[in-house]
Design an enzyme around this catalytic site. Sequence first.
Site, PDB file in Angstrom:
ATOM      1  N   GLU A  99     -14.948  -0.505   1.790  1.00 16.57           N
ATOM      2  CA  GLU A  99     -15.292   0.396   2.899  1.00 16.57           C
ATOM      3  C   GLU A  99     -16.364  -0.512   3.656  1.00 16.57           C
ATOM      4  OE1 GLU A  99     -13.716   2.801   4.099  1.00 16.57           O
ATOM      5  OE2 GLU A  99     -12.830   3.887   2.368  1.00 16.57           O
ATOM      6  N   GLU A 103      -4.135   6.923  12.340  1.00 14.92           N
ATOM      7  CA  GLU A 103      -3.027   6.268  12.012  1.00 14.92           C
ATOM      8  C   GLU A 103      -1.891   6.483  12.995  1.00 14.92           C
ATOM      9  OE1 GLU A 103      -4.794   7.616   9.544  1.00 14.92           O
ATOM     10  OE2 GLU A 103      -5.502   5.655   8.223  1.00 14.92           O
ATOM     11  N   ASP A 147      -1.748   0.524   1.842  1.00 20.77           N
ATOM     12  CA  ASP A 147      -1.238   0.338   3.504  1.00 20.77           C
ATOM     13  C   ASP A 147      -1.909  -0.961   3.901  1.00 20.77           C
ATOM     14  OD1 ASP A 147      -3.870   1.598   2.623  1.00 20.77           O
ATOM     15  OD2 ASP A 147      -3.953   2.985   4.005  1.00 20.77           O
ATOM     16  N   ARG A 165     -15.626  -1.019   7.352  1.00 19.83           N
ATOM     17  CA  ARG A 165     -16.578  -0.398   8.352  1.00 19.83           C
ATOM     18  C   ARG A 165     -17.607  -1.326   8.905  1.00 19.83           C
ATOM     19  NH1 ARG A 165     -15.607   5.910   6.838  1.00 19.83           N
ATOM     20  NH2 ARG A 165     -13.869   5.482   5.361  1.00 19.83           N
TER      21      ARG A 165
HETATM   22  C1  DMJ Z   1      -9.558   4.050   7.947  1.00 25.57           C
HETATM   23  O1  DMJ Z   1     -10.975   3.884   7.356  1.00 25.57           O
HETATM   24  C2  DMJ Z   1      -8.773   2.617   7.542  1.00 25.57           C
HETATM   25  O2  DMJ Z   1      -7.702   2.441   8.336  1.00 25.57           O
HETATM   26  C3  DMJ Z   1      -8.261   2.282   6.413  1.00 25.57           C
HETATM   27  O3  DMJ Z   1      -7.553   1.319   6.178  1.00 25.57           O
HETATM   28  C4  DMJ Z   1      -7.482   3.442   5.824  1.00 25.57           C
HETATM   29  N1  DMJ Z   1      -7.652   4.537   6.876  1.00 25.57           N
HETATM   30  C5  DMJ Z   1      -9.109   5.154   7.085  1.00 25.57           C
HETATM   31  C6  DMJ Z   1      -8.860   6.010   8.194  1.00 25.57           C
HETATM   32  O4  DMJ Z   1      -7.799   7.065   7.759  1.00 25.57           O
END
Ligand code: DMJ
Length: 556
Positions: A162, A450, A303, A166
Amino acid sequence: MKFGLISLAVLGLLCASAQSDSSSSFKNGLLPRSPTLGGILNREGRAASPERVGALRQRRMQYDFTEETPEERHVRLDRADAIRRGFAHAWDGYKQYAYGADEIDVVNKVPKTTRNGWGATLVDALDTLWIMGMEDEFWKARDFVAKLDFGKDGGQLTKVFETNIRYIGGLLSAYELSNDKVFLQKAVELTDVIMPAFNTPLGLPWQMLNVTTGVGSSETPGKTSTNLAEIGTFQMEFYRLSQHTKNSTYHEAAQNVITVMLNKNKVNDPSSNYSIPGMYPMDIDMVSGKFTSRAAYWGGGGDSFYEYLAKTWILSDFMLERNIDMWSESIQSLKRYGVAESTSGHLFPGFVDGTKFYPYADTFTNFIPGTLGLISKIVGSDSYFELAENLLEAGYSVFDRMPSSLGAEAIKFVRKNVPSDYLLMKSSSQSMVDQYGFSLERPYYLLRPELIESLFYMYRLTGKTIYADRVWKIWQGIQRNCRVPGGYVGTANVAVDDSASGTMDIINSTESFFFAETFLYLYLTFADQSVISLDEWVFTTEAHPLSRKYVFDGTF
Ligand code: DMJ
């Protein structure tokens, strides 16, 4: 829709022909400086062919919007403005009650420390402020960023993944948009703070890190477990950091993860949990490098690993051939084993556990159509573009069929001709399948981006206004169900429209991705299409645009 002649299969052939080239054919200073930059090569260790790279660079991804009518433009810009006003409402709440905090607790109107207290919302939102033209707010936030002290951790362990997506992604994007070096300095400073997470036997990063001691740990205390997304989602940010700093350490660390994962898990090894080429099991032990379960999944936990295979290839100017080799293999297996048609006639992704398929999809899987559509357009594959469109129809049906116009965090579906999927469900789930075509396994919506992201891509790739209209419908659902004084929050049950029922059934959560990602894709769907064009920028998994103007010159 036809995109020309190059299909993914042909792309494979192109890769193969590149492999037979001598690496000395790599001219113009493009040869990687060091053989340890394995990721700049393909899986067989040779460099991309300059001809192929040159041809791919010429490809236009965005639809040519020049024929938009004045009325269409008028509607579009009105909508962009409405979304900008919505963002201003959210930002005002954050500014008034939680400026510089990680998040705002909208209900109690107080700040919340969730990401080490380094101002996650402020940093994640920098590019949104810039792109929406909120310059005063951007420069004020810049002064806040300049004073950030990453030595203080807010009394929390850092979640390394994260922190990267972020904070580091947000800082890099702010730097590339504004050219202000403070952002790059801070990105490097913070990356150096988290690099000890990679000091492990194989270089696979710990999930958590104590930034003051440099000691790493797993999220489950005492374990050495991690997952695909948390080891494989450094590639874009670290590649770009290496380019900007001319220090290859970052890129090498991110690529080493992929090398180790491939070396330690062989699809034809009977003792391995890896059984379908390119469908990488989600759970991995970061000490042995081995997959610890068989479940492969493109939703949460998997993902962004797949997303970064594809997008780092674009970011590297198509030179990271190993990435596209792996993506091609993965997407072929996803098509063959990882999706199934539901009784409602939709093609949904699910879990693949060895030979078994589980018809379960969380909302994270909704990133697939956007990334797949983008890559399919670049390589000219109609059939994979169609797969993207079909997956998007399925994902959208989950939003569209709800009175709130918002989608659940996770659903189950019943496969066509597999009655046991239905028979094994709880009766409450069966009733939902009867009513909607799927069951709401986690019925809440937490302001996630998404599906909006994939609709945005499809709109920019095809020019079809139906995709933008769908984004608008979702935005109206957010307005009705999530907007409260002081900002926006999650909604507890998407099957109920709060404005119709007269009761706001909320979940008090406003994560930073709402400012960074959800609002950005909402806005960009309606802004002028030249703003952050897909031909000029690549979005990270947190929607931080990175510029394609920084061509790799072989010197990091
Ligand atoms: C986001 O922080 C990013 O897209 C991450 O890869 C997974 N999904 C969250 C938001 O749902």
